[in-house]
Structure formats: C-alpha cells, structure tokens
Design a protein around this motif. Structure first.
Motif, PDB file in Angstrom:
ATOM      1  N   LYS A  54     -89.091  14.633 -14.233  1.00 26.64           N
ATOM      2  CA  LYS A  54     -89.702  13.598 -15.082  1.00 26.64           C
ATOM      3  C   LYS A  54     -91.228  13.648 -14.969  1.00 26.64           C
ATOM      4  N   ALA A  55     -91.714  13.811 -13.750  1.00 31.90           N
ATOM      5  CA  ALA A  55     -93.164  13.870 -13.544  1.00 31.90           C
ATOM      6  C   ALA A  55     -93.763  15.092 -14.229  1.00 31.90           C
ATOM      7  N   ALA A  61     -97.034  16.547 -21.299  1.00 34.75           N
ATOM      8  CA  ALA A  61     -97.576  15.720 -22.381  1.00 34.75           C
ATOM      9  C   ALA A  61     -99.044  15.398 -22.106  1.00 34.75           C
ATOM     10  N   PHE A  62     -99.366  15.142 -20.853  1.00 40.15           N
ATOM     11  CA  PHE A  62    -100.739  14.808 -20.462  1.00 40.15           C
ATOM     12  C   PHE A  62    -101.684  15.980 -20.714  1.00 40.15           C
TER      13      PHE A  62
END
Length: 104
Positions: A54-55, A61-62
């Motif tokens: 998840k991270a 995306a970041f």
C-alpha cells in the motif's frame, strides 16, 4: 512555542533562525541509495508485505506529481534565507512547496 516566538527569543542572543521548507525532491536518488539496489520484497519481512505494498502504491502516485522540487530550488532557498535581512522566517523551496505555503 511558535517558530516566530523562538526566533525573537534567539535574536536577543544574536542568533537568527530561518527554516527552508523543501517540497518533494523527486530528482535525487535517495530511494536507490537507501535500498542499495535491493527490491522491496527483499527488504520487507513477510508480515509487513501488505502494508508495504500500500505504501509503495501511494509512493508511485506521489512520484508522478507535476510539481516538485529540484536540488537547485533548495540551494536558492538556502541562499535567500542566509541573505535575508527583513526577517522572513520560512523559505519554501520548489514549486510544490510554494503551492503548499500559499494554501495555508
């Protein structure tokens, strides 16, 4: 205690405090150096793998954002902070940091 108050208290002793606030500096190789080329699967113990996935998805995306800070942005902000005489406390570095500072 606020940064402004601390800065005024330090000024009594001839100390000037400034804060350079960089944005996301996506052009460095920090992640590669931190992992020394190993894949996340090798670095994360199995019980933490779902959380790590998840991270990492969020990180993907970041790192795809359009506004980000470059190394020269940070260097210029440090230069402005060092040579500032009016007493500005915060120096955003990079377009994303400027956007965030204006949003506050």
């Amino acid at each position: 205690m606020t940064q402004k108050r601390r800065s005024k208290e330090l000024a009594l002793f001839g100390v000037r405090a400034k804060t350079v606030q960089p944005g996301a500096c996506l052009t460095t190789n920090f992640a590669a150096r931190a992992t020394q080329g190993a894949s996340p699967d090798e670095l994360v113990p199995a019980p933490y793998a779902p959380w790590a996935k998840k991270a990492m998805d969020a990180m993907d995306a970041f790192t795809g954002q359009e506004l980000f800070t470059q190394e020269t942005d940070v260097a210029e902000a440090v230069w402005r902070a060092v040579h500032d005489t009016p007493g500005q406390l915060r120096f955003p570095a990079g377009p994303d940091a400027h956007w965030l500072a204006q949003a506050k």
